[in-house]
Design a protein around this motif. Structure first.
Motif, PDB file in Angstrom:
ATOM      1  N   LEU A  96      -7.407 160.517  55.943  1.00  0.00           N
ATOM      2  CA  LEU A  96      -8.149 160.805  54.708  1.00  0.00           C
ATOM      3  C   LEU A  96      -8.236 159.559  53.827  1.00  0.00           C
ATOM      4  CD1 LEU A  96      -9.511 162.784  52.729  1.00  0.00           C
ATOM      5  CD2 LEU A  96      -7.230 163.416  51.911  1.00  0.00           C
ATOM      6  N   SER A  97      -7.133 158.828  53.730  1.00  0.00           N
ATOM      7  CA  SER A  97      -7.101 157.613  52.911  1.00  0.00           C
ATOM      8  C   SER A  97      -8.074 156.562  53.451  1.00  0.00           C
ATOM      9  CB  SER A  97      -5.671 157.058  52.890  1.00  0.00           C
ATOM     10  OG  SER A  97      -5.637 155.796  52.295  1.00  0.00           O
ATOM     11  N   VAL A  98      -8.035 156.351  54.759  1.00  0.00           N
ATOM     12  CA  VAL A  98      -8.903 155.335  55.371  1.00  0.00           C
ATOM     13  C   VAL A  98     -10.375 155.743  55.233  1.00  0.00           C
ATOM     14  CG1 VAL A  98      -9.568 154.313  57.589  1.00  0.00           C
ATOM     15  CG2 VAL A  98      -7.158 154.435  56.943  1.00  0.00           C
ATOM     16  N   GLU A  99     -10.640 157.028  55.425  1.00  0.00           N
ATOM     17  CA  GLU A  99     -12.038 157.500  55.385  1.00  0.00           C
ATOM     18  C   GLU A  99     -12.625 157.447  53.971  1.00  0.00           C
ATOM     19  OE1 GLU A  99     -14.004 159.320  57.966  1.00  0.00           O
ATOM     20  OE2 GLU A  99     -12.645 158.385  59.416  1.00  0.00           O
ATOM     21  N   THR A 100     -11.775 157.668  52.960  1.00  0.00           N
ATOM     22  CA  THR A 100     -12.293 157.751  51.587  1.00  0.00           C
ATOM     23  C   THR A 100     -12.031 156.490  50.769  1.00  0.00           C
ATOM     24  OG1 THR A 100     -10.224 158.721  50.798  1.00  0.00           O
ATOM     25  CG2 THR A 100     -11.945 160.252  51.512  1.00  0.00           C
ATOM     26  N   GLY A 101     -11.091 155.669  51.209  1.00  0.00           N
ATOM     27  CA  GLY A 101     -10.718 154.486  50.431  1.00  0.00           C
ATOM     28  C   GLY A 101      -9.700 154.793  49.341  1.00  0.00           C
ATOM     29  N   GLY A 103      -9.677 148.465  61.797  1.00  0.00           N
ATOM     30  CA  GLY A 103      -9.814 148.876  63.190  1.00  0.00           C
ATOM     31  C   GLY A 103      -9.815 150.379  63.368  1.00  0.00           C
ATOM     32  N   PRO A 104     -10.088 150.835  64.604  1.00  0.00           N
ATOM     33  CA  PRO A 104     -10.180 152.278  64.845  1.00  0.00           C
ATOM     34  C   PRO A 104      -8.849 153.007  64.679  1.00  0.00           C
ATOM     35  CG  PRO A 104     -10.339 151.051  66.905  1.00  0.00           C
ATOM     36  CD  PRO A 104     -10.392 150.038  65.812  1.00  0.00           C
ATOM     37  N   LEU A 105      -7.736 152.265  64.741  1.00  0.00           N
ATOM     38  CA  LEU A 105      -6.427 152.901  64.567  1.00  0.00           C
ATOM     39  C   LEU A 105      -5.774 152.468  63.248  1.00  0.00           C
ATOM     40  CD1 LEU A 105      -5.063 152.681  68.230  1.00  0.00           C
ATOM     41  CD2 LEU A 105      -5.994 154.680  67.064  1.00  0.00           C
ATOM     42  N   ALA A 106      -6.613 152.141  62.257  1.00  0.00           N
ATOM     43  CA  ALA A 106      -6.088 151.703  60.957  1.00  0.00           C
ATOM     44  C   ALA A 106      -5.163 152.768  60.354  1.00  0.00           C
ATOM     45  CB  ALA A 106      -7.246 151.428  60.001  1.00  0.00           C
ATOM     46  N   HIS A 107      -5.540 154.035  60.520  1.00  0.00           N
ATOM     47  CA  HIS A 107      -4.721 155.109  59.933  1.00  0.00           C
ATOM     48  C   HIS A 107      -3.342 155.182  60.571  1.00  0.00           C
ATOM     49  CE1 HIS A 107      -6.963 156.818  63.291  1.00  0.00           C
ATOM     50  NE2 HIS A 107      -6.053 157.769  63.385  1.00  0.00           N
ATOM     51  N   ILE A 108      -3.260 154.814  61.857  1.00  0.00           N
ATOM     52  CA  ILE A 108      -1.956 154.831  62.525  1.00  0.00           C
ATOM     53  C   ILE A 108      -1.091 153.678  62.010  1.00  0.00           C
ATOM     54  CG2 ILE A 108      -0.785 154.505  64.746  1.00  0.00           C
ATOM     55  CD1 ILE A 108      -2.835 156.171  66.070  1.00  0.00           C
ATOM     56  N   GLU A 109      -1.703 152.517  61.856  1.00  0.00           N
ATOM     57  CA  GLU A 109      -0.955 151.373  61.313  1.00  0.00           C
ATOM     58  C   GLU A 109      -0.480 151.676  59.896  1.00  0.00           C
ATOM     59  OE1 GLU A 109       0.000 148.876  63.134  1.00  0.00           O
ATOM     60  OE2 GLU A 109      -1.048 149.905  64.750  1.00  0.00           O
ATOM     61  N   MET A 110      -1.342 152.313  59.124  1.00  0.00           N
ATOM     62  CA  MET A 110      -0.993 152.669  57.754  1.00  0.00           C
ATOM     63  C   MET A 110       0.137 153.708  57.731  1.00  0.00           C
ATOM     64  SD  MET A 110      -3.656 153.996  54.922  1.00  0.00           S
ATOM     65  CE  MET A 110      -3.419 153.657  53.193  1.00  0.00           C
ATOM     66  N   ARG A 111       0.048 154.648  58.657  1.00  0.00           N
ATOM     67  CA  ARG A 111       1.084 155.686  58.753  1.00  0.00           C
ATOM     68  C   ARG A 111       2.439 155.061  59.077  1.00  0.00           C
ATOM     69  NH1 ARG A 111       0.565 158.594  64.042  1.00  0.00           N
ATOM     70  NH2 ARG A 111       2.112 157.048  64.596  1.00  0.00           N
ATOM     71  N   LYS A 112       2.452 154.142  60.016  1.00  0.00           N
ATOM     72  CA  LYS A 112       3.720 153.520  60.411  1.00  0.00           C
ATOM     73  C   LYS A 112       4.293 152.667  59.277  1.00  0.00           C
ATOM     74  CE  LYS A 112       2.309 151.977  64.589  1.00  0.00           C
ATOM     75  NZ  LYS A 112       2.383 151.429  65.948  1.00  0.00           N
ATOM     76  N   TYR A 113       3.401 151.949  58.593  1.00  0.00           N
ATOM     77  CA  TYR A 113       3.850 151.117  57.477  1.00  0.00           C
ATOM     78  C   TYR A 113       4.434 151.991  56.359  1.00  0.00           C
ATOM     79  CZ  TYR A 113       3.693 148.068  53.426  1.00  0.00           C
ATOM     80  OH  TYR A 113       4.034 147.379  52.285  1.00  0.00           O
ATOM     81  N   THR A 114       3.708 153.067  56.030  1.00  0.00           N
ATOM     82  CA  THR A 114       4.154 153.949  54.942  1.00  0.00           C
ATOM     83  C   THR A 114       5.501 154.584  55.277  1.00  0.00           C
ATOM     84  OG1 THR A 114       1.830 154.457  54.472  1.00  0.00           O
ATOM     85  CG2 THR A 114       3.481 155.906  53.495  1.00  0.00           C
ATOM     86  N   ARG A 115       5.649 155.032  56.510  1.00  0.00           N
ATOM     87  CA  ARG A 115       6.915 155.654  56.911  1.00  0.00           C
ATOM     88  C   ARG A 115       8.067 154.654  56.798  1.00  0.00           C
ATOM     89  NH1 ARG A 115      10.023 156.373  61.470  1.00  0.00           N
ATOM     90  NH2 ARG A 115      11.172 158.336  61.536  1.00  0.00           N
ATOM     91  N   ALA A 116       7.790 153.400  57.180  1.00  0.00           N
ATOM     92  CA  ALA A 116       8.835 152.370  57.120  1.00  0.00           C
ATOM     93  C   ALA A 116       9.289 152.120  55.676  1.00  0.00           C
ATOM     94  CB  ALA A 116       8.320 151.080  57.754  1.00  0.00           C
ATOM     95  N   VAL A 117       8.323 151.999  54.743  1.00  0.00           N
ATOM     96  CA  VAL A 117       8.726 151.724  53.351  1.00  0.00           C
ATOM     97  C   VAL A 117       9.413 152.951  52.729  1.00  0.00           C
ATOM     98  CG1 VAL A 117       7.013 149.912  52.919  1.00  0.00           C
ATOM     99  CG2 VAL A 117       6.430 152.267  52.376  1.00  0.00           C
ATOM    100  N   MET A 118       8.968 154.142  53.122  1.00  0.00           N
ATOM    101  CA  MET A 118       9.612 155.349  52.577  1.00  0.00           C
ATOM    102  C   MET A 118      11.021 155.529  53.133  1.00  0.00           C
ATOM    103  SD  MET A 118       6.458 158.103  52.395  1.00  0.00           S
ATOM    104  CE  MET A 118       7.487 159.480  51.872  1.00  0.00           C
TER     105      MET A 118
END
Lengths: 93, 259
Positions: free
Chosen positions: B187-192, B234-249
């Motif tokens: 949702l974040s990647v699709e909407t900005g 990239g097409p898997l930007a949401h996955i990279e974002m998910r992994k980054y967010t989980r790491a910081v949390m």
């Protein structure tokens, strides 16, 4: 590339992208129930496999039939075999 | 004995007796009062504020959460950090770790009033909550599917609301963050819209999965800096974002547990 190597690469890439427990990654594992993937993950799995093996699979009807990790293994092995030697792939099927 | 029980001393466990005797009936009363009074207040608010129905309902759910916090105050110490002035007032895709049945009630402690939660289908089958959730425009992500969830979520964000996800999908049994699902990040990647990571501790002491006896607790809510989807491509930007967010949390929650 051997079947074992393909399976190893598939498991490693899915475990990395979806943060899966490698102990649960057995061929019988059902993607939704056992590995906890959802429908969005299933779409992403296709992209991960395409990027990993440099193949195009998203248009293929057989993807809809995939239920288990073993189904993914067989699907990718057949796809790679088909690309390298179409006749061998027919025999294996 | 769970971690909450093991950490508390004799007097805290003794203090939990009046807590359970008082708090549960108060929550039932507060809920019943809310259900009975809602049509009146909803109508009044509709005339006074001229908001759309989902915004009014989100506001009253926030008020309900505030009431829950007030009921808990004699027994639970609440604290929150990271909610700077410039943070409040924007729309976000919020993601929060999940520890307890009471986690959503804690959202009354957030300084955001326009939140639609993205949840699984089962809460929509609870007759005492479902009508209000539907009226507030909450997302049933299981029924909507990925495409429908992004579409409805984008509509909420475009109207100035925020969408709250529990990306783990389930409550954690040991307090550690489980794997994240990708819906919020898609949702974040699709909407900005930026991801706002929220970290919660203490509700696993208050009421963890598998226990109905509440214990006094210190509940901490921390907002981490928002994460811009523009930093992932990239097409898997949401996955990279998910992994980054989980790491910081994960790092933040571990730090909060040392406080």
């Amino acid at each position: 590339m051997t079947d074992e190597k393909i399976i190893e690469i598939i498991n490693a890439s899915l475990a990395e992208e979806f943060e899966l427990d490698s102990d649960k990654m057995v061929p019988e594992a059902v993607l939704y129930d056992d590995l906890g993937l959802d429908s969005l993950d299933k779409v992403d799995t296709v992209i991960v496999l395409e990027n990993t093996f440099k193949i195009k699979i998203r248009e293929q009807e057989a993807i809809r039939e995939i239920k288990t990790l073993g189904d993914i293994h067989r699907f990718v092995i057949n796809k790679i075999m088909n690309l390298s030697n179409p006749q061998d792939a027919e025999t294996r099927n | 004995m769970d971690r909450g029980m093991a950490r508390l001393g004799f007097f805290s466990i003794l203090y939990s007796i009046p807590m359970n005797i008082i708090v549960y009936p108060m929550i039932v009363l507060w809920t019943l009062l809310g259900i009975l009074m809602l049509p009146v207040f909803f109508g009044i608010w509709k005339v006074i504020a001229d908001w759309d129905n989902s915004r009014i309902m989100q506001f009253f759910i926030w008020i309900y959460g505030k009431g829950w916090v007030a009921i808990m105050l004699p027994f639970v110490r609440f604290s929150r950090t990271g909610f700077t002035r410039d943070l409040i007032g924007s729309s976000y895709v919020m993601v929060i770790n999940h520890l307890s049945f009471f986690d959503f009630y804690c959202m009354g402690y957030l300084p955001f009033r326009r939140i639609a939660a993205a949840v699984r289908s089962w809460p929509f089958r609870m007759p005492w909550y479902a009508p209000f959730m539907r009226l507030a425009g909450y997302l049933d992500v299981e029924s909507l599917g990925p495409v429908g969830s992004v579409s409805v979520g984008a509509d909420i964000l475009s109207k100035g609301g925020s969408v709250l996800f529990y990306p783990e999908g389930h409550r954690s049994k040991d307090g550690t963050l489980q794997r994240f699902f990708s819906g919020a990040f898609k949702l974040s990647v699709e909407t900005g819209a930026k991801i706002l990571p929220l970290c919660l501790t203490g509700t696993d002491v208050l009421l963890p999965p598998g226990r109905w006896w509440m214990l006094p607790a210190r509940v901490c809510l921390v907002a981490l800096p928002p994460i811009d989807p523009g930093n992932f491509a990239g097409p898997l930007a949401h996955i990279e974002m998910r992994k980054y967010t989980r790491a910081v949390m994960t790092e933040a929650v571990q730090g909060m547990r040392q406080w």
